[in-house]
Design a protein around this motif. Structure first.
Motif, short mmCIF file in Angstrom:
data_model
loop_
_atom_site.label_atom_id
_atom_site.label_comp_id
_atom_site.label_asym_id
_atom_site.label_seq_id
_atom_site.Cartn_x
_atom_site.Cartn_y
_atom_site.Cartn_z
N UNK A 52 -33.45 79.12 29.10
CA UNK A 52 -34.51 78.17 28.62
C UNK A 52 -33.71 76.76 28.67
N UNK A 53 -32.33 76.77 27.86
CA UNK A 53 -31.71 75.64 27.73
C UNK A 53 -31.34 74.82 29.13
N UNK A 54 -30.74 75.88 29.92
CA UNK A 54 -30.29 75.26 31.47
C UNK A 54 -31.53 74.77 31.95
N UNK A 55 -32.79 75.36 31.86
CA UNK A 55 -34.09 74.84 32.68
C UNK A 55 -34.39 73.46 31.98
N UNK A 78 -30.67 74.08 20.83
CA UNK A 78 -30.97 73.82 22.31
C UNK A 78 -31.01 72.08 22.40
N UNK A 79 -31.86 71.65 21.42
CA UNK A 79 -31.92 70.02 21.46
C UNK A 79 -30.30 69.52 21.47
N UNK A 84 -27.52 71.10 22.63
CA UNK A 84 -26.94 71.45 23.77
C UNK A 84 -27.25 70.40 24.87
N UNK A 85 -28.77 70.30 25.08
CA UNK A 85 -29.34 69.43 26.07
C UNK A 85 -29.02 68.09 25.80
N UNK A 86 -28.82 67.63 24.78
CA UNK A 86 -28.50 66.14 24.55
C UNK A 86 -27.16 65.92 25.19
N UNK A 87 -26.25 66.95 24.97
CA UNK A 87 -24.77 66.59 25.34
C UNK A 87 -24.58 67.19 26.71
N UNK A 88 -25.39 67.88 27.39
CA UNK A 88 -25.10 68.32 28.96
C UNK A 88 -26.32 67.62 29.88
N UNK A 89 -27.29 66.92 29.46
CA UNK A 89 -28.08 65.98 30.33
C UNK A 89 -27.16 64.95 31.05
N UNK A 90 -26.17 64.36 30.32
CA UNK A 90 -25.64 63.31 31.28
C UNK A 90 -24.80 63.72 32.19
N UNK A 93 -21.96 80.82 27.49
CA UNK A 93 -20.88 80.97 26.93
C UNK A 93 -20.80 79.86 25.56
N UNK A 94 -22.13 79.47 25.13
CA UNK A 94 -22.05 78.57 24.17
C UNK A 94 -21.57 79.07 22.82
N UNK A 95 -20.27 78.68 22.27
CA UNK A 95 -20.06 79.16 21.06
C UNK A 95 -19.86 78.02 19.83
N UNK A 96 -19.16 77.12 20.23
CA UNK A 96 -18.82 76.18 19.08
C UNK A 96 -20.15 75.57 18.51
N UNK A 97 -21.28 75.13 19.21
CA UNK A 97 -22.30 74.71 18.64
C UNK A 97 -23.04 75.68 17.62
N UNK A 98 -23.13 77.00 18.16
CA UNK A 98 -23.80 77.98 17.13
C UNK A 98 -22.91 78.32 15.94
N UNK A 99 -21.44 78.45 16.29
CA UNK A 99 -20.67 78.62 14.96
C UNK A 99 -20.86 77.36 14.08
N UNK A 100 -20.85 76.41 14.68
CA UNK A 100 -20.88 75.28 13.59
C UNK A 100 -22.37 75.21 12.93
#
Lengths: 314, 308
Positions: free
Chosen positions: A97-100, A182-183, A185-191, A248-255
């Motif tokens: 979902x996040x990638x899409x 997701x929001x 991760x999307x914010x950080x990876x869209x650029x 492999x998202x880790x940091x965001x979930x952990x924090x």
């Protein structure tokens, strides 16, 4: 830059065909340092992890007993554990979902950058560069502040426009936890996605597009038959990288878990390994999950690796 | 392949709004600013404001005293703001050690990574040797290995080498993590310098090494700078490995320190002003360095595809 390299690179073969006197051992000496560090820091752990994944770590091992070798028992335990499959399913769902969503928004942003006036485009690019450049821990901190349940600006604005979000905790419910993740991760990876697709779009020649238009091609036809085929390789690689990175998202979930949510309900594969290995010192099970993740990632990235190998050969 | 189907549909979505902007202007054929383009421009500005808002909010909050941030209505502009939060974070006494730790690790990582990667890039772009293909394959595959898949073993390895909580221990893992991508990035630069130049130098009486050092090396400088900054950013931002390997409170990199700072602050009512000041201090060096290499990173990551 790369096209230039390619052209220059093609001038090379005649030179390389010439026999070289001392060239025999030189390349090997050159790769020794890189190989050395890779073997020490990645190769050895990889082998250790694989062996450990077939051992059993119990209470007696914590008192120094050598672990018992159990072959694939851990994998059997793992694959018959419903919780493991919950985590796998959750990770895959989150990742897809996040990638899409990232791809969709990134593509729209690239098209927007392509369509607007230069000044607007530069404003967009600067905003996205800033988001892209934020270190992940700093970014997570800001987001935690934005969604803070007592004084966060998000709740305040939502309440301000008449919705009742006073003291709403966004991280309490797993579903809304993952939406928030997701929001972010999307914010950080869209650029990255937007910049890459924009780079691809600039390679579509305007002459060809105008010619097609004169011949009566509608916009959708031009998109389907000219633009998409040209940028398709970029789209494919970027989608693949997004899938691999989101898996492999880790940091965001952990924090986000730090802030307060039930870890067992919000674990993805990375945090699950962390919890097994560092939290409960069950190195064997943690290793088994790790090997599973490694195999999954390598399988997913094979397409990318193959296309890069092709580049190397050219 | 599902990927192309999906991306094709996302590309075609903005159909209704896109055409006015690209079409050459009205009946007289001039490229006038058309209403459609203005609408898109407004959309662009709004989107960029939304995108930059978290960064703005970090800066804004870092300048405001906590009393103001405690209020239920947000303060949108830092009028009357001060640098007090920054001073408080600074005088807390834990920032500088963490800064020192991060700097030391980043420098070690950059230096060794560049050295190793430079030699490796030279090998694969200037020589054809047995095992070259295996090496290139390893370089590409390793970039894809997730840190989450290996950190348990790396933790045990560093434990057995007595290097937990040590700068060298973390640096070793970072160098290994960054070297593959750096080799790949530098490979392009080395291949971009024609070997003929060196040979011309050799005809003029330089040895092979001298020709390389005096002619090729200076031409590689931009590549070395770009990959050095990339390695720096990775080492500076890394969280997972640091979280596992640095468990002692007195040896923390900045990301760990920031997390600890938030947790310490959260035991009371979180002092968001200070937390945001701390985040800003961690982020600023990254943002500055990042602006230098962003273009090369994008082209490095997708170079295989962009060429088409």
């Amino acid at each position: 830059m790369t096209t230039q390299n390619l052209v220059l690179g093609q001038a090379d073969p005649p030179r390389q065909a010439r026999p070289r006197k001392k060239g025999r051992s030189t390349p090997y000496l050159l790769v020794i340092p890189a190989c050395g560090i890779l073997i020490l820091a990645l190769g050895y752990p990889l082998v250790w992890q694989f062996i450990t994944s077939m051992q059993r770590f119990g209470l007696s091992q914590q008192f120094g007993q050598p672990p018992e070798f159990v072959w694939f028992d851990n994998y059997v335990t793992l694959f018959t554990d419903p919780y493991m499959w919950t985590v796998v399913a959750r990770s895959l769902a989150f990742c897809l979902v996040t990638a899409a969503v990232t791809m969709a928004i990134g593509t729209l942003m690239a098209l927007l950058m392509n369509a607007v006036h230069t000044a607007v485009r530069i404003t967009l690019q600067i905003s996205m560069l800033l988001a892209w450049a934020m270190p992940v821990v700093a970014a997570m901190t800001v987001w935690n502040w934005l969604i803070d349940w007592r004084r966060g600006v998000l709740n305040s604005v939502l309440t301000g426009i008449g919705l009742d979000f006073q003291n709403h905790n966004w991280l309490a419910d797993p579903l809304s936890f993952f939406v928030v993740a997701m929001v972010i991760v999307v914010w950080m990876s869209v650029p990255f996605v937007a910049f890459s697709i924009y780079a691809g779009l600039t390679q579509v020649s305007t002459e060809v597009l105008e010619a097609a238009q004169l011949d009566g091609a509608t916009l959708s036809q031009r998109l389907r038959f000219i633009i998409v085929p040209i940028i398709r390789p970029v789209l494919a690689i970027i989608l693949l990288l997004q899938v691999i990175w989101d898996l492999r998202v880790f940091t965001q979930i952990r924090l986000l878990q730090d802030v307060g949510s039930i870890a067992s309900e919000t674990n993805l594969l990375g945090t699950y390994i962390y919890q097994l290995g560092v939290g409960s010192s069950d190195f064997a099970m943690a290793s088994a999950v790790s090997i599973f993740v490694l195999v999954l990632t390598v399988a997913l990235s094979w397409f990318y690796v193959r296309s890069m190998l092709k580049e190397d050969e050219s | 392949m599902t990927s192309t189907v999906q991306t094709a549909s996302t590309v075609s979505r903005p159909r209704p709004s896109a055409p006015p902007a690209r079409r050459p202007g009205g009946p007289n054929g001039t490229r006038r600013i058309r209403p459609g383009r203005i609408v898109l421009g407004v959309v662009g500005i709004v989107v960029s404001l939304i995108w930059v808002f978290p960064v703005y909010w970090m800066l804004n909050s870092s300048l405001l005293p906590n009393v103001v941030l405690q209020s239920t209505t947000p303060t949108w502009l830092p009028f009357g703001g001060s640098l007090d939060n920054f001073a408080a974070v600074f005088s807390g006494g834990t920032f500088l050690p963490a800064l020192g730790m991060s700097t030391a690790i980043a420098i070690i990582t950059v230096v060794f990574c560049l050295l190793f990667a430079f030699l490796g890039a030279l090998a694969i772009s200037r020589f054809r040797f047995r095992g070259r293909k295996a090496f290139v394959l390893a370089v590409l595959l390793i970039q894809m290995l997730p840190a989450e898949g290996l950190f348990i073993a790396q933790y045990k390895l560093m434990g057995s080498l007595n290097m937990l909580n040590s700068i060298v221990g973390v640096s070793i893992i970072y160098i290994a993590a960054v070297v593959p991508f750096t080799i790949w990035m530098l490979r392009g630069f080395v291949a971009g310098v024609p070997a003929d130049l060196e040979e011309a130098g050799m005809i003029d009486g330089l040895s092979r090494t001298q020709a390389f050092m005096r002619i090729t090396f200076p031409l590689l400088a931009p590549g070395l700078v770009a990959s050095g900054v990339y390695a720096f950013l990775q080492a500076w931002n890394e969280f997972t490995v640091a979280l596992v390997l640095l468990q002692d409170n007195s040896s923390q990199t900045l990301p760990l320190w920031l997390r600890g700072f938030i947790q310490a602050s959260a035991s009371r009512a979180t002092d968001w002003g200070q937390v945001m000041a701390a985040s800003t201090m961690v982020a600023i060096p990254v943002i500055i360095f990042f602006l230098f290499v962003q273009g090369r990173m994008t082209s490095g990551l997708v170079s295989g595809a962009v060429k088409g």
